[in-house]
Design an enzyme around this catalytic site. Structure first.
Site, PDB file in Angstrom:
ATOM      1  N   ASN A   7       0.868  -1.182   0.000  1.00 11.09           N
ATOM      2  CA  ASN A   7       0.000   0.000   0.000  1.00 11.09           C
ATOM      3  C   ASN A   7       0.902   1.227   0.000  1.00 11.09           C
ATOM      4  O   ASN A   7       1.445   1.623   1.026  1.00 11.09           O
ATOM      5  CB  ASN A   7      -0.905  -0.036   1.237  1.00 11.09           C
ATOM      6  CG  ASN A   7      -1.971   1.039   1.218  1.00 11.09           C
ATOM      7  OD1 ASN A   7      -1.811   2.087   0.609  1.00 11.09           O
ATOM      8  ND2 ASN A   7      -3.072   0.783   1.912  1.00 11.09           N
ATOM      9  N   ARG A  99      -2.133  -1.373  -3.920  1.00  6.05           N
ATOM     10  CA  ARG A  99      -3.071  -0.249  -4.004  1.00  6.05           C
ATOM     11  C   ARG A  99      -2.497   0.750  -5.004  1.00  6.05           C
ATOM     12  O   ARG A  99      -1.376   1.238  -4.840  1.00  6.05           O
ATOM     13  CB  ARG A  99      -3.227   0.427  -2.648  1.00  6.05           C
ATOM     14  CG  ARG A  99      -4.032   1.735  -2.712  1.00  6.05           C
ATOM     15  CD  ARG A  99      -4.107   2.379  -1.340  1.00  6.05           C
ATOM     16  NE  ARG A  99      -4.718   3.701  -1.413  1.00  6.05           N
ATOM     17  CZ  ARG A  99      -4.088   4.829  -1.070  1.00  6.05           C
ATOM     18  NH1 ARG A  99      -2.854   4.792  -0.644  1.00  6.05           N
ATOM     19  NH2 ARG A  99      -4.711   5.984  -1.142  1.00  6.05           N
ATOM     20  N   HIS A 187     -10.085   7.024  -2.507  1.00  3.32           N
ATOM     21  CA  HIS A 187     -10.402   6.283  -1.274  1.00  3.32           C
ATOM     22  C   HIS A 187     -11.437   5.191  -1.548  1.00  3.32           C
ATOM     23  O   HIS A 187     -12.119   4.727  -0.626  1.00  3.32           O
ATOM     24  CB  HIS A 187     -10.925   7.205  -0.161  1.00  3.32           C
ATOM     25  CG  HIS A 187      -9.914   8.167   0.364  1.00  3.32           C
ATOM     26  ND1 HIS A 187     -10.237   9.467   0.712  1.00  3.32           N
ATOM     27  CD2 HIS A 187      -8.591   8.046   0.579  1.00  3.32           C
ATOM     28  CE1 HIS A 187      -9.147  10.095   1.137  1.00  3.32           C
ATOM     29  NE2 HIS A 187      -8.137   9.249   1.060  1.00  3.32           N
ATOM     30  N   ARG A 248      -4.165  19.704   2.494  1.00  2.87           N
ATOM     31  CA  ARG A 248      -4.754  20.022   1.191  1.00  2.87           C
ATOM     32  C   ARG A 248      -5.952  20.948   1.382  1.00  2.87           C
ATOM     33  O   ARG A 248      -6.712  20.801   2.337  1.00  2.87           O
ATOM     34  CB  ARG A 248      -5.217  18.735   0.486  1.00  2.87           C
ATOM     35  CG  ARG A 248      -4.080  17.896  -0.067  1.00  2.87           C
ATOM     36  CD  ARG A 248      -4.612  16.614  -0.680  1.00  2.87           C
ATOM     37  NE  ARG A 248      -4.008  15.455  -0.039  1.00  2.87           N
ATOM     38  CZ  ARG A 248      -4.433  14.213  -0.191  1.00  2.87           C
ATOM     39  NH1 ARG A 248      -5.465  13.953  -0.968  1.00  2.87           N
ATOM     40  NH2 ARG A 248      -3.823  13.216   0.426  1.00  2.87           N
ATOM     41  N   GLU A 391      -8.021  -1.343   4.368  1.00  2.00           N
ATOM     42  CA  GLU A 391      -7.732  -1.320   2.935  1.00  2.00           C
ATOM     43  C   GLU A 391      -6.884  -2.522   2.516  1.00  2.00           C
ATOM     44  O   GLU A 391      -7.094  -3.112   1.455  1.00  2.00           O
ATOM     45  CB  GLU A 391      -6.994  -0.032   2.563  1.00  2.00           C
ATOM     46  CG  GLU A 391      -7.851   1.223   2.604  1.00  2.00           C
ATOM     47  CD  GLU A 391      -7.054   2.470   2.296  1.00  2.00           C
ATOM     48  OE1 GLU A 391      -5.876   2.541   2.701  1.00  2.00           O
ATOM     49  OE2 GLU A 391      -7.596   3.377   1.651  1.00  2.00           O
TER      50      GLU A 391
END
Length: 405
Positions: A7, A99, A187, A248, A391
């Protein structure tokens, strides 16, 4: 089946090894046999490597020099060497899942990685420069260490491929559509896992639920999920759109960028840094991109930190409201990722705005670090779940499903 998952983040590479002994997938995530993580310094000159196993063995080292790919290769060696050894040799690994943040329009489902897939991931690095190149480094490190092992790309954008055109297409010139400029959403691996897990926790059919998933970490996004499909989301063409995040900006008036380009001699690179690294909680508070440190500053009377908090909550509530309109109602609200799982104050502040829906949270439950639990009161018209996003396990599941078709 032994499944290794990588990941890749913008400054880290996480990895874990699962072993699935049964012919069917477990209903809940098993504990990995081995977990490794690399954190890089800003110039990637130093790698901090941490490894732990299910039996409690640990390793921690700092490595300077070498390439990021070499650092990943070294981390993988700890699978079969030293105190953290869990397999005899790397060739025991059956499949490696990665990922990959951006799959563009062509890659909507998980795929076995080929040279063409690698070229597409590299090409899409233009849109996801902080993540896709890191995924490629992991893929190439696996090729070097495990030779011909099957590798699978699981795309963060894939879950949002079901967005209707009205939600996905930007109101710019029609030519943008032909250029692939559209809302992709991100996501997706987390949103998909959490929606399925929510249905499991509630004992409901996922197809019967109208669900809003709030992935609140350093990056933040919402997804409106109906009949198990994403129908709206806050991130867009890039992961910069939508909610206020750690560093961000999220959505801003595009006219601001035109103004800065004309009046302040900004370059594309300096604007990129400003919006991705120097905005959000960090930019407004002047303290940190970490919500915990912002909260500590608020407790000390820092007014900029308080403003950052207020803005974050305002934009989160606004985003939930927009997803609510897309769904036409709400059965379940899910909080996940670092802030979503560990900040009861954010959950409470978000939920307070939706009392008019009959949504009520149990304040005591909310404060008790709940994970994979319903924190709504029994008489709440909306269920509110805190779910630990997994995840890596979701990627492993998709690898297993792809190889067992």
């Amino acid at each position: 089946m032994k499944i290794l998952v990588l990941n890749a983040g913008s400054s880290s590479q996480k990895s874990c090894l699962y072993e699935i002994a049964d012919e069917a997938l477990p209903t809940q995530a098993p504990q990995p046999l081995w977990e490794g993580k690399i954190n890089w310094t800003q110039d990637r000159g130093v790698a901090e490597i941490k490894v732990k196993t299910a039996t409690g063995a640990t390793l921690q080292e700092s490595i300077s020099g070498d390439s990021p790919q070499a650092h990943v290769t070294y981390m993988l060696y700890t699978l079969s060497r030293g105190a953290t050894k869990v397999i005899e040799q790397l060739s025991e690994i059956d499949v490696v899942g990665h990922r990959v943040v951006h799959g563009g329009q062509d890659y909507r489902d998980s795929v076995v990685i080929t040279e063409d897939v690698k070229k597409a991931i590299a090409h899409l690095s233009i849109i996801a420069p902080a993540h896709n190149p890191a995924a490629l480094e992991g893929i190439e490190a696996i090729e070097k260490s495990l030779k011909d092992v099957t590798q699978v790309a699981v795309f963060d954008t894939g879950f949002h491929a079901t967005l209707p055109d009205a939600a996905a297409i930007y109101p710019g010139p029609y030519e943008w559509i032909e250029q692939g400029i559209r809302r992709y959403g991100f996501h997706g691996i987390s949103h998909q896992y959490c929606s399925s897990r929510a249905a499991q926790i509630l004992g409901r059919d996922l197809a019967s639920l109208r669900l809003i998933s709030c992935h609140l970490g350093n990056g933040c996004s919402l997804a409106a999920i109906k009949n198990g499909c994403s129908i709206d989301t806050t991130m867009g063409f890039t992961p910069l759109d939508g909610l206020m995040m750690g560093s961000r900006s999220g959505s801003v008036d595009p006219g601001i960028l035109i103004y800065l380009l004309r009046q302040s001699n900004y370059s594309a690179e300096s604007l990129d840094y400003l919006l991705n690294k120097a905005s959000g909680l960090k930019g407004i508070s002047g303290v940190s991109s970490d919500m915990r440190e912002v909260r500590e500053a608020i407790a000390q009377g820092n007014s900029r930190a308080q403003l950052a908090w207020d803005m974050y909550v305002h934009r989160l509530r606004s985003g939930i409201g927009a997803m609510l309109a897309s769904l036409g109602g709400l059965d379940t609200l899910v909080f996940t990722a670092g802030v979503g799982e560990h900040s009861p104050d954010i959950r409470q502040a978000a939920c307070e705005a939706f009392g008019f829906l009959g949504l009520k949270i149990d304040l005591e439950k909310n404060q008790q670090q709940p994970l994979d639990e319903d924190i709504a009161t029994p008489d709440s018209a909306v269920r509110v779940l805190v779910i630990h996003t997994q995840e890596d396990w979701a990627i492993a599941q998709q690898c297993w499903q792809l190889l067992n078709k």
